[in-house]
Design a protein around this motif. Structure first.
Motif, PDB file in Angstrom:
ATOM      1  N   ALA A   1       2.685  15.480 -12.636  1.00  0.00           N
ATOM      2  CA  ALA A   1       1.603  16.010 -13.461  1.00  0.00           C
ATOM      3  C   ALA A   1       1.292  17.469 -13.133  1.00  0.00           C
ATOM      4  N   LEU A   2       1.706  17.959 -11.969  1.00  0.00           N
ATOM      5  CA  LEU A   2       1.411  19.333 -11.592  1.00  0.00           C
ATOM      6  C   LEU A   2       2.126  20.359 -12.476  1.00  0.00           C
ATOM      7  N   VAL A   3       3.298  20.017 -13.009  1.00  0.00           N
ATOM      8  CA  VAL A   3       4.057  20.981 -13.805  1.00  0.00           C
ATOM      9  C   VAL A   3       3.262  21.429 -15.034  1.00  0.00           C
ATOM     10  N   PRO A   4       2.800  20.531 -15.909  1.00  0.00           N
ATOM     11  CA  PRO A   4       2.026  21.019 -17.059  1.00  0.00           C
ATOM     12  C   PRO A   4       0.688  21.636 -16.649  1.00  0.00           C
ATOM     13  N   VAL A   5       0.093  21.131 -15.586  1.00  0.00           N
ATOM     14  CA  VAL A   5      -1.174  21.699 -15.121  1.00  0.00           C
ATOM     15  C   VAL A   5      -0.935  23.136 -14.647  1.00  0.00           C
ATOM     16  N   TYR A   6       0.134  23.355 -13.882  1.00  0.00           N
ATOM     17  CA  TYR A   6       0.479  24.688 -13.393  1.00  0.00           C
ATOM     18  C   TYR A   6       0.728  25.641 -14.558  1.00  0.00           C
TER      19      TYR A   6
ATOM     20  N   LEU B   1       1.821   7.021  -6.581  1.00  0.00           N
ATOM     21  CA  LEU B   1       0.750   7.970  -6.908  1.00  0.00           C
ATOM     22  C   LEU B   1       1.153   9.401  -6.562  1.00  0.00           C
ATOM     23  N   MET B   2       1.818   9.607  -5.425  1.00  0.00           N
ATOM     24  CA  MET B   2       2.273  10.951  -5.038  1.00  0.00           C
ATOM     25  C   MET B   2       3.292  11.484  -6.044  1.00  0.00           C
ATOM     26  N   PHE B   3       4.222  10.636  -6.476  1.00  0.00           N
ATOM     27  CA  PHE B   3       5.212  11.053  -7.462  1.00  0.00           C
ATOM     28  C   PHE B   3       4.515  11.425  -8.771  1.00  0.00           C
ATOM     29  N   GLY B   4       3.582  10.597  -9.213  1.00  0.00           N
ATOM     30  CA  GLY B   4       2.854  10.877 -10.454  1.00  0.00           C
ATOM     31  C   GLY B   4       2.063  12.171 -10.363  1.00  0.00           C
TER      32      GLY B   4
ATOM     33  N   LYS C   1       0.825  -1.200   0.000  1.00  0.00           N
ATOM     34  CA  LYS C   1       0.000   0.000   0.000  1.00  0.00           C
ATOM     35  C   LYS C   1       0.867   1.260   0.000  1.00  0.00           C
ATOM     36  N   LEU C   2       1.928   1.270   0.810  1.00  0.00           N
ATOM     37  CA  LEU C   2       2.811   2.436   0.885  1.00  0.00           C
ATOM     38  C   LEU C   2       3.533   2.683  -0.437  1.00  0.00           C
ATOM     39  N   VAL C   3       3.934   1.612  -1.120  1.00  0.00           N
ATOM     40  CA  VAL C   3       4.592   1.767  -2.422  1.00  0.00           C
ATOM     41  C   VAL C   3       3.615   2.368  -3.426  1.00  0.00           C
ATOM     42  N   VAL C   4       2.369   1.889  -3.421  1.00  0.00           N
ATOM     43  CA  VAL C   4       1.354   2.432  -4.329  1.00  0.00           C
ATOM     44  C   VAL C   4       1.117   3.914  -4.022  1.00  0.00           C
ATOM     45  N   VAL C   5       1.017   4.283  -2.750  1.00  0.00           N
ATOM     46  CA  VAL C   5       0.805   5.678  -2.367  1.00  0.00           C
ATOM     47  C   VAL C   5       1.990   6.528  -2.820  1.00  0.00           C
ATOM     48  N   ALA C   6       3.222   6.047  -2.619  1.00  0.00           N
ATOM     49  CA  ALA C   6       4.418   6.789  -3.029  1.00  0.00           C
ATOM     50  C   ALA C   6       4.435   6.999  -4.545  1.00  0.00           C
TER      51      ALA C   6
END
Length: 189
Positions: A36-41, A29-32, A22-27
């Motif tokens: 993704a925030l750069v082009p959105v920003y 997802l957080m990285f992704g 679960k922690l690996v999946v959360v990590a």
């Protein structure tokens, strides 16, 4: 160790492995999400007009037959701020221009480091209302600049002041902040 203790140890290992998954999946997802925030920003800034990295104002063909308003002059003051390993300055402190008249100013930059440096210049204008009337045809601020070790460059800004500039604006300050683009400089070799 009896069978009950061994069973709990096996269950604990299974629970720990499940939690690790679960922690690996959360990590991931957080990285992704962060990635993704750069082009959105950038898109949000482009839409709202906030923090735009100096879009090109016009081309020579777009300007066409601009009428020069010889009845008034505007003083353009030039300023430079360096945020990085260089010396950065305009070659002249100010100039007088007629609205609609093409003008050019040159900025000098010297990389004081023994390595390549990638940099970007961001302009600002005072008074703020002048920004819409300051039209750059060519500018070193349109793209990132790469400066070699101890390299000196002269970079031009070709511009005109839109004749629609309010008549009460007599002075415009064009200020550039030249800063290093983190993580892109390469070692000299």
């Amino acid at each position: 160790m009896n069978k009950q203790e061994q069973g709990q140890t096996g269950e604990t290992r299974a629970l720990n492995a499940h939690m690790l998954g679960k922690l690996v999946v959360v990590a991931v997802l957080m990285f992704g999400f962060g990635y993704a925030l750069v082009p959105v920003y950038k898109k949000i800034c482009e839409i709202t007009g906030v923090n735009i990295l100096t879009p090109k104002d016009a081309t020579v063909q777009d300007v066409g037959n601009t009428q020069v308003d010889k009845t008034r002059t505007v003083t353009i003051e030039f300023d430079a701020n360096a945020q990085g390993p260089w010396r950065f300055r305009p070659t002249v402190g100010s100039m007088q221009v007629h609205p609609g008249e093409m003008a050019q100013v040159v900025y000098e930059v010297v990389n004081t480091q023994a390595r390549n440096v990638d940099a970007q210049a961001i302009p600002s204008y005072a008074p703020q209302q002048a920004a819409a009337h300051f039209k750059k045809m060519e500018c070193f601020c349109f793209k990132q600049q790469t400066l070699g070790p101890n390299e000196a460059k002269q970079m031009a800004v070709v511009f005109y002041i839109d004749p629609a500039l309010p008549k009460d604006v007599k002075t415009i300050t064009l200020s550039y902040t030249f800063f290093e683009v983190a993580g892109t400089g390469k070692k000299a070799g």
